[in-house]
Design an enzyme around this catalytic site. Sequence first.
Site, PDB file in Angstrom:
ATOM      1  N   GLU A 252     -22.714  67.183 -19.166  1.00  0.00           N
ATOM      2  CA  GLU A 252     -22.797  67.437 -17.389  1.00  0.00           C
ATOM      3  C   GLU A 252     -21.479  67.015 -16.975  1.00  0.00           C
ATOM      4  OE1 GLU A 252     -25.405  68.227 -15.923  1.00  0.00           O
ATOM      5  OE2 GLU A 252     -26.603  68.511 -17.281  1.00  0.00           O
ATOM      6  N   CYS A 286     -21.410  65.052  -8.574  1.00  0.00           N
ATOM      7  CA  CYS A 286     -21.164  65.955  -8.983  1.00  0.00           C
ATOM      8  C   CYS A 286     -21.954  66.532  -8.306  1.00  0.00           C
ATOM      9  CB  CYS A 286     -21.515  66.229 -10.564  1.00  0.00           C
ATOM     10  SG  CYS A 286     -22.913  65.799 -11.859  1.00  0.00           S
TER      11      CYS A 286
HETATM   12  C1  UN1 Z   1     -27.604  63.123  -7.885  1.00  0.00           C
HETATM   13  O1  UN1 Z   1     -26.582  63.628  -6.880  1.00  0.00           O
HETATM   14  O2  UN1 Z   1     -28.882  62.513  -8.101  1.00  0.00           O
HETATM   15  O3  UN1 Z   1     -22.618  63.201 -12.330  1.00  0.00           O
HETATM   16  C2  UN1 Z   1     -27.463  63.150  -9.477  1.00  0.00           C
HETATM   17  C3  UN1 Z   1     -23.303  63.535 -11.331  1.00  0.00           C
HETATM   18  C4  UN1 Z   1     -24.336  63.336 -11.222  1.00  0.00           C
HETATM   19  C5  UN1 Z   1     -26.200  63.063 -11.646  1.00  0.00           C
HETATM   20  C6  UN1 Z   1     -26.558  63.796  -9.765  1.00  0.00           C
HETATM   21  N1  UN1 Z   1     -24.726  64.092 -13.187  1.00  0.00           N
HETATM   22  O4  UN1 Z   1     -23.266  62.912  -9.610  1.00  0.00           O
END
Ligand code: UN1
Length: 483
Positions: A252, A286
Amino acid sequence: MNDGIKSSFVNGAFVEPRGDEQILENLNPSDPRDVVDRFARADAQLTDVAVEAASTAAPAWAASNPQLRADVLDRIGSEILQRREELARLLAREEGKVVREALGEVDRAGRSFKFYAQEALRASGEKYDSVRPGVSIETSRQPVGVVGIISPWNFPIAIPAWKIAPALCFGNCVVFKPAELVPSSAWALAEIISRSGLPAGVFNMLIGPGRSVGDALMRHPKVQAISFTGSEQTGRQIAAIAVERMARVQLEMGGKNPLIVLDDADLEVALDVAIQGSFFSTGQRCTASSRLIVTEGIYPEFVARLVERTRALRVGDALDPATDIGPVVDEKQLEVDLDYIRAGLAEGAILACGGERLVREGGGHYLEPALFLDVKPEMRIYREEIFGPVLSVLKVRNYEEALAAAEDTPFGLSAGIVTTSLKYAEHFKRNSSAGMVMVNLPTAGVDYHVPFGGNRGSSYGPREQGTHAREFFTKVKTSYQSS
Ligand code: UN1
C-alpha cells in the site's frame, strides 16, 4: 528493562538489551523536548533470530484450533478498546494527530482484532463435484507461513492491527517492524499481544531501522510473504526483492487523491468534506484529498469559503483539545512540505492562504495548512504526493473535464465527488479508476471491515482488510479424491 529502555519482542519475550545497541529516541512532534520513550535498536542479527523463532512456531500455529485463535484475537481487541484513552494519548504524543482522531484510530485497531476473531471461525473451503465420475474435489485455505509486516508512521496502531490481526487469524506467524518514528504505540500493542495467550514465536516485533532490520526481513528466505504500507519508492524496492525470491507481496503506497466538487453540490457538505479530507491528520494520509477539482459555477463562492475555513483551522499541540490540526511528524517531512510550497510558488500557483512554518516555544514542527489556487495540471504540487497539509485547486468547466482531470494521475487509491446528482454520482462510481470511491464523503477515513486498496502506483497485490484479507494471508489447496 535497563533504565526504562524498551526493546523488541522476540520468541515470546521482550529482549534484554545488551547495552551496546544504538538508542532510538522517540520524540513528540508537538514538542520535541518531550522524549516519549527510548528503545534499544534491533539489528539484522536479531531479525534472523525473530524469523527463526517464527519459522519454528509456524507448523503448530498453522494447525491450531480456530477457537484458540478467535479467543486470542478477541482478548487483544478487548484490551485495546478498554485502554482507548491512554493509547490514543500515547499515539497523539508520538505521531502528532489530535486526540479525537487518535481515539478513532485506536477504536479501529481494537475492532479489527475483534473482526478477525470472528473471521477465524468462518468456513474457508468449498466442495465440488468432479467432471470425472466417482471423484470429489475440495478446496481449502492454508496459512502462508511467516509473514513480514512493515508499517508506516502515519497510522501507528491501526495499520499494524489490520495487518497483524488477519495474519494471525489465518494461522500465520508474524515478524512486525513498525516505523521508527512511532515505536511506542507498536510497543504497547506488542505488550498487549504478549499477554494474549499466543505461543512463543508466533508474534515478534523488531524496533529498528529499515536499512538493516527491514532489509534483512524482506530478504530472509524463511519469510514467505511481506505486507508493507509506506512510500512508493520503498514499495518498489520491496516488490523487486520479493519477486526475485518469489515471496508474496502486498503493498500500500502513495496517493494523489482527487476530490471533485460539482456546481450542484451542497456547499456546506463540500466544504466539510474538503477540509476534513485534505487537512485533517495534517494531510498525512495516503487517502488525503490533495487535488480539488471544482467546476466553474460553484468555484468563486466555494473557494472564498474554503479560504475562510482553512484560515480558521487551529494548528497546535496534538494533546490540546482546542487543536484542529497537529504538527507535521518531523523536521524532515516539514522540509519536504516547505519545498513543495516553494515549488508551487515558483511554478506560478497562487498561495491563497497558509504555507508558513509556525514557530512555537518547544520547537514543534508546525505548518499552516496551505491552499493553492490557479494550479495547472502539470505542476509538481498537483502531480506528486506531498504527504502534508498542502492542497491544490484546479478549476474545470464541467463534470466531463473534472473526471478526466481526476483520472490524470499515476496513482489510484481513493477518489471523491460532491454532488446532489444521482446521475453524476453513479457515473463517477462506475468510471473512476481508483480503488475506493467516495460520494459526498472525504476521500480519507475508511471502515475496518471492507476491502482497502487502490490501483496503479498506489497498491500492488491483494486487498487489505475485511474478508478480502484472506486472499493474501492464505494459499489455496485443491484436493481430489476418488471414492
Ligand atoms: C484512512 O484514510 O482511513 O497510510 C486510512 C494511509 C492509508 C490508510 C488510510 N494506508 O494513509
